[in-house]
Design a protein around this motif. Structure first.
Motif, PDB file in Angstrom:
ATOM      1  N   SER A   7       0.838  -1.199   0.000  1.00  0.00           N
ATOM      2  CA  SER A   7       0.000   0.000   0.000  1.00  0.00           C
ATOM      3  C   SER A   7       0.873   1.248   0.000  1.00  0.00           C
ATOM      4  N   THR A   8       1.966   1.203   0.744  1.00  0.00           N
ATOM      5  CA  THR A   8       2.878   2.345   0.802  1.00  0.00           C
ATOM      6  C   THR A   8       3.461   2.632  -0.569  1.00  0.00           C
ATOM      7  N   LEU A   9       3.900   1.584  -1.258  1.00  0.00           N
ATOM      8  CA  LEU A   9       4.469   1.760  -2.598  1.00  0.00           C
ATOM      9  C   LEU A   9       3.426   2.346  -3.554  1.00  0.00           C
ATOM     10  N   ALA A  10       2.202   1.785  -3.499  1.00  0.00           N
ATOM     11  CA  ALA A  10       1.146   2.260  -4.390  1.00  0.00           C
ATOM     12  C   ALA A  10       0.805   3.713  -4.089  1.00  0.00           C
ATOM     13  N   LEU A  11       0.768   4.049  -2.802  1.00  0.00           N
ATOM     14  CA  LEU A  11       0.426   5.412  -2.409  1.00  0.00           C
ATOM     15  C   LEU A  11       1.512   6.392  -2.858  1.00  0.00           C
ATOM     16  N   GLN A  12       2.768   5.972  -2.747  1.00  0.00           N
ATOM     17  CA  GLN A  12       3.868   6.835  -3.195  1.00  0.00           C
ATOM     18  C   GLN A  12       3.790   7.077  -4.706  1.00  0.00           C
ATOM     19  N   PRO A  61      -9.909   8.623 -14.041  1.00  0.00           N
ATOM     20  CA  PRO A  61      -8.546   8.817 -13.538  1.00  0.00           C
ATOM     21  C   PRO A  61      -7.509   8.308 -14.539  1.00  0.00           C
ATOM     22  N   ALA A  62      -6.281   8.838 -14.437  1.00  0.00           N
ATOM     23  CA  ALA A  62      -5.187   8.303 -15.243  1.00  0.00           C
ATOM     24  C   ALA A  62      -4.725   6.972 -14.651  1.00  0.00           C
ATOM     25  N   ALA A  63      -4.866   6.860 -13.329  1.00  0.00           N
ATOM     26  CA  ALA A  63      -4.491   5.623 -12.663  1.00  0.00           C
ATOM     27  C   ALA A  63      -5.430   5.371 -11.497  1.00  0.00           C
ATOM     28  N   VAL A  64      -5.707   4.100 -11.256  1.00  0.00           N
ATOM     29  CA  VAL A  64      -6.543   3.721 -10.121  1.00  0.00           C
ATOM     30  C   VAL A  64      -5.817   2.638  -9.341  1.00  0.00           C
ATOM     31  N   VAL A  65      -5.893   2.722  -8.011  1.00  0.00           N
ATOM     32  CA  VAL A  65      -5.314   1.692  -7.148  1.00  0.00           C
ATOM     33  C   VAL A  65      -6.452   1.003  -6.423  1.00  0.00           C
ATOM     34  N   VAL A  66      -6.486  -0.311  -6.477  1.00  0.00           N
ATOM     35  CA  VAL A  66      -7.491  -1.066  -5.730  1.00  0.00           C
ATOM     36  C   VAL A  66      -6.781  -1.817  -4.612  1.00  0.00           C
ATOM     37  N   ASP A  67      -7.075  -1.416  -3.380  1.00  0.00           N
ATOM     38  CA  ASP A  67      -6.382  -1.963  -2.206  1.00  0.00           C
ATOM     39  C   ASP A  67      -7.397  -2.583  -1.256  1.00  0.00           C
ATOM     40  N   SER A  68      -7.612  -3.847  -1.279  1.00  0.00           N
ATOM     41  CA  SER A  68      -6.967  -4.835  -2.123  1.00  0.00           C
ATOM     42  C   SER A  68      -8.006  -5.576  -2.950  1.00  0.00           C
ATOM     43  N   ILE A  69      -7.546  -6.362  -3.891  1.00  0.00           N
ATOM     44  CA  ILE A  69      -8.453  -7.115  -4.754  1.00  0.00           C
ATOM     45  C   ILE A  69      -9.231  -8.154  -3.939  1.00  0.00           C
TER      46      ILE A  69
END
Ligand SMILES: [Zn+2]
Length: 455
Positions: free
Chosen positions: A102-107, A165-173
């Motif tokens: 999550s930290t990596l994705a958030l960064q 959005p240009a990018a989406v993060v799904v935390d978590s699948i």
């Protein structure tokens, strides 16, 4: 009137469909292979296929353009992705819970938002408040990231359509569920169907997507690697909770090589890129202690020096323990047998513990020579010279075999200030020695014992 979606339980081995869940497949008799799947509506399926949108064209007439890539602002992540995040690509980011996914994705989100791009973070695990606290720690609290707590796949798709959005993060699948299935979130059926829904929408809208997935105890993502064929890129985040070092590895990459790895250090302010992994992995190496050997290994296309540690101690068990951490158990047993048989190192009544310092996992046979040296050093109670780096594969008769890329391994050893390289004789021939280090080829393990004065 909208009818409830029909589902069936389909055997993942043979494809047999059953109306309800069964422990054993009645067709192929496999156990635990039935997974809930949405069945296509019979009437919908009978509708004629749409007319082709495009006529076939000559392959030579197709113009290939370099795929649109964007920097995520995290250099080591860009490197593993193959030079940046490809527009509309789906990246599965897997790893143990708590490792820093999550930290990596958030960064990465923070950096993309910093470029003025709309970025959506779908929080299924944590509340927006918790994510905000983490973002504050990372110095990203004021970045323009959009966040929504959501666990229904259909609603996430709606958000994507609305926000674009240009990018989406799904935390978590594993927290997502689709209304098409009745089974619980995290089950194989739910994970697969939810991901499929997201993937098709992200592809259609050219949205880059990070799916965060926790690795189960068995070492796979949400059961039997159900997602890996759905996505473009599969990244695994490795390391153990006790150490700050993390390795990001690509196991599949449609837009780049799977040979690149990224090295990070987890700190107070998130993940920092490690520019000199060898120095980081060797930072706490004890000087003059028996059982420690330095290996020049390849992490993707990059040479890295790591310390192999061994502890040999008298066993009180009928079956002495063989515990390799970060190394293959079968390979370790084989090397111990070679040591016992070819070098007369008594191990059959000794417990042997092996560890790759820093929490790295090594699966290349080039580690053999360093493993043998570390175990022999501990068994003899004699430290290896502190300025030696080793690599080489060991065969069943004790012969030492050449491995790939001896040149870059040697240069890395020289760069880190090591004075001597012990390597396969086959590699030593034809290798231009770096002036900063000397090379010594060994043809078999007896040679190794002589060079290291362990005989
Ligand atoms: Zn079956």
């Amino acid at each position: 009137m909208k009818r409830a979606a029909r589902t069936a339980y389909v055997c993942q081995q043979c494809g047999h469909a059953a109306p309800r869940w069964l422990g054993q497949c009645p067709a192929c008799e496999s156990w635990g292979t039935l997974v809930e799947e949405a069945m296509p509506d019979a009437r919908a399926a009978s509708v004629a296929a749409p007319a082709p949108a495009q006529a076939p064209q000559a392959l030579s007439a197709v113009t290939a353009s370099e795929t649109m890539r964007r920097s995520t602002g995290v250099g080591e992540l860009d490197r593993v992705l193959g030079g940046g995040l490809v527009q509309g690509s789906i990246v599965l980011l897997g790893g143990d819970p708590g490792i820093g996914k999550s930290t990596l994705a958030l960064q990465a989100c923070g950096a993309l938002a910093g470029q003025g791009l709309p970025v959506l973070y779908v929080a299924g695990e944590e509340s927006p408040e918790q994510v905000r606290l983490r973002a504050d720690r990372l110095g990203l609290g004021e970045s323009g990231i959009l966040i929504v707590p959501e666990t229904t796949a259909e609603t996430v798709v709606e958000h994507i359509d609305r926000v674009r959005p240009a990018a989406v993060v799904v935390d978590s699948i594993q927290t997502l569920r689709t209304t098409a299935l009745a089974s619980a979130p995290g089950s194989v059926g739910q994970v697969r169907e939810s991901a499929a829904l997201l993937v098709s929408r992200c592809k259609a809208t050219s949205t880059a997507c990070f799916l965060i997935g926790h690795v189960t105890k068995e070492g796979s993502l949400a059961g039997p690697r159900v997602l890996e064929h759905l996505v473009d890129t599969v990244l695994y985040f490795e390391g153990d909770g006790a150490h700050a070092l993390r390795v990001l590895r690509a196991v599949k990459n449609r837009f780049g090589s799977t040979n690149e790895v990224g090295v990070f250090e987890m700190g107070e302010r998130g993940l920092a890129e490690v520019a000199n992994p060898s120095a980081a992995f060797l930072a706490e190496r004890p000087e003059g202690a028996p059982g420690s050997a330095v290996l020049a290994t390849l992490e993707g296309s990059r040479p890295v020096l790591v310390e192999i540690q061994a502890l040999v101690s008298r066993s009180s068990l009928a079956m002495p323990r063989r515990t390799p951490i970060g190394l293959d158990l079968g390979r370790t047993a084989l090397l111990l047998a070679i040591l016992e048989k070819r070098c007369r190192v008594r191990l059959h009544d000794q417990d042997v513990f092996l560890n790759v310092a820093g929490g790295l996992r090594i699966d290349e046979p080039a580690a053999d020579l360093a493993v043998i040296a570390a175990v022999a050093s501990s068994a003899r109670g004699k430290a290896l010279p502190g300025d030696v780096v080793l690599w080489g594969e060991v065969g069943l008769t004790g012969e030492v075999r050449s491995v790939a890329r001896a040149d870059i391994r040697m240069r890395e050893a020289a760069r880190q200030g090591f004075k001597r390289c012990v390597l396969p004789a086959g590699n030593a021939r034809g290798l231009d020695a770096d002036p900063r280090t000397t090379i010594r080829g060994v043809g078999n393990v007896a040679d190794l014992f002589e060079v290291l004065e362990l005989a």
